[in-house]
Design a protein around this motif. Structure first.
Motif, mmCIF file in Angstrom:
data_model
loop_
_atom_site.group_PDB
_atom_site.id
_atom_site.type_symbol
_atom_site.label_atom_id
_atom_site.label_comp_id
_atom_site.label_asym_id
_atom_site.label_seq_id
_atom_site.Cartn_x
_atom_site.Cartn_y
_atom_site.Cartn_z
ATOM 1 N N GLN A 139 91.813 64.579 36.403
ATOM 2 C CA GLN A 139 90.536 64.899 36.021
ATOM 3 C C GLN A 139 90.168 63.939 34.694
ATOM 4 N N ASP A 140 91.141 63.906 34.003
ATOM 5 C CA ASP A 140 90.733 62.801 32.817
ATOM 6 C C ASP A 140 90.133 61.650 33.074
ATOM 7 N N VAL A 141 90.590 60.962 34.394
ATOM 8 C CA VAL A 141 90.172 59.623 34.895
ATOM 9 C C VAL A 141 88.797 60.002 35.466
ATOM 10 N N VAL A 144 86.252 60.287 32.839
ATOM 11 C CA VAL A 144 85.844 58.891 32.074
ATOM 12 C C VAL A 144 84.728 58.129 33.045
ATOM 13 N N LEU A 145 85.173 58.101 34.452
ATOM 14 C CA LEU A 145 84.287 57.591 35.716
ATOM 15 C C LEU A 145 82.997 58.280 35.469
ATOM 16 N N SER A 146 82.760 59.559 35.238
ATOM 17 C CA SER A 146 81.421 60.238 35.185
ATOM 18 C C SER A 146 80.618 59.496 33.813
ATOM 19 N N ASP A 147 81.362 59.558 32.883
ATOM 20 C CA ASP A 147 80.861 59.102 31.742
ATOM 21 C C ASP A 147 80.108 57.541 31.905
ATOM 22 N N LEU A 148 80.821 56.942 32.582
ATOM 23 C CA LEU A 148 80.561 55.475 32.958
ATOM 24 C C LEU A 148 79.881 55.060 34.088
ATOM 25 N N LYS A 149 79.058 56.113 34.591
ATOM 26 C CA LYS A 149 78.046 55.855 35.905
ATOM 27 C C LYS A 149 77.360 54.887 36.068
ATOM 28 N N ALA A 150 76.855 54.342 34.903
ATOM 29 C CA ALA A 150 76.222 53.172 34.531
ATOM 30 C C ALA A 150 76.539 51.796 34.926
ATOM 31 N N VAL A 151 78.025 51.807 34.876
ATOM 32 C CA VAL A 151 78.710 50.459 35.188
ATOM 33 C C VAL A 151 79.778 50.852 36.376
ATOM 34 N N LEU A 152 80.073 51.856 36.588
ATOM 35 C CA LEU A 152 81.227 52.131 37.410
ATOM 36 C C LEU A 152 80.855 53.269 38.414
ATOM 37 N N TYR A 153 81.469 53.427 39.834
ATOM 38 C CA TYR A 153 81.197 54.196 40.543
ATOM 39 C C TYR A 153 82.212 54.468 41.714
ATOM 40 N N LEU A 154 82.370 55.545 42.349
ATOM 41 C CA LEU A 154 83.270 55.503 43.457
ATOM 42 C C LEU A 154 82.558 55.396 44.665
ATOM 43 N N ASP A 155 83.102 54.472 45.609
ATOM 44 C CA ASP A 155 82.440 54.519 46.921
ATOM 45 C C ASP A 155 82.655 55.487 47.921
ATOM 46 N N GLU A 156 82.400 55.124 49.190
ATOM 47 C CA GLU A 156 82.450 55.986 50.249
ATOM 48 C C GLU A 156 84.087 56.250 50.505
ATOM 49 N N ASP A 157 84.689 55.332 50.300
ATOM 50 C CA ASP A 157 86.244 55.265 50.459
ATOM 51 C C ASP A 157 87.010 55.947 49.109
ATOM 52 N N ASN A 158 86.342 56.267 48.009
ATOM 53 C CA ASN A 158 86.801 57.136 47.013
ATOM 54 C C ASN A 158 87.635 56.408 46.206
#
Length: 174
Positions: A139-141, A144-158
């Motif tokens: 959840q910590d990772v 961070v991904l949630s805070d960086l949505k402007a530059v990172l994302y999870l694709d359909e394969d997670n």
């Protein structure tokens, strides 16, 4: 405006309308002056990726006014043609941790570094990245991904991906 500038302007307008709608502040012209919109267009430097990153950043901002002010007042990152884009990337990274605790900034840095290192060869899902970095709580990772949505994302394969390769260039050069 030339063709690409006109397209950027239309795209910016659409993004601002979507931000205003999400923030329940429609129309955007009530909280963004013509001059400020001009500053945003200038900073975009005819780069759709700048507008797209700004949009994702402001769309998910905890405090729209403060985040917008940071973008409007941000100085270009060197004399590179991507100076304003890199400045925006810096803003996204520095704003990722609202508490601004040094430990959290180092933690975010470790995650980004691992993403940059692995993304050139293969992508990782958050749980594999946590394992790779010996982070006990996935959840910590994810936070961070949630805070960086402007530059990172999870694709359909997670798996974790960057929105644009220029972000990898920015990280590698800074």
């Amino acid at each position: 405006l030339d063709g690409s500038s006109h397209d950027i302007s239309l795209y910016l307008e659409d993004c601002l309308n979507r931000i205003a709608e999400k923030q329940h502040r429609t129309p955007y012209k009530e909280w963004l002056s013509k001059k400020e919109k001009g500053v945003l267009l200038h900073k975009a430097s005819n780069l759709f990726v700048w507008v797209s990153t700004m949009y994702k950043y402001l769309y998910n901002a905890r405090g729209l006014e403060a985040s917008l002010r940071v973008i409007l007042q941000g100085q270009s990152h060197g004399s590179s043609p991507f100076g304003d884009l890199y400045s925006l990337y810096s803003t996204v990274l520095h704003e990722a941790d609202p508490s601004q605790l040094l430990d959290n900034q180092q933690f975010i840095g470790r995650i980004i570094e691992a993403i940059v290192l692995t993304s050139k060869h293969s992508t990782l899902p958050p749980d594999a990245l946590a394992y790779f970095l010996n982070i006990k709580n996935v959840q910590d990772v994810t936070n961070v991904l949630s805070d960086l949505k402007a530059v990172l994302y999870l694709d359909e394969d997670n798996v974790i991906r960057v929105h644009h390769p220029s972000f990898l260039d920015y990280i590698e050069n800074n």
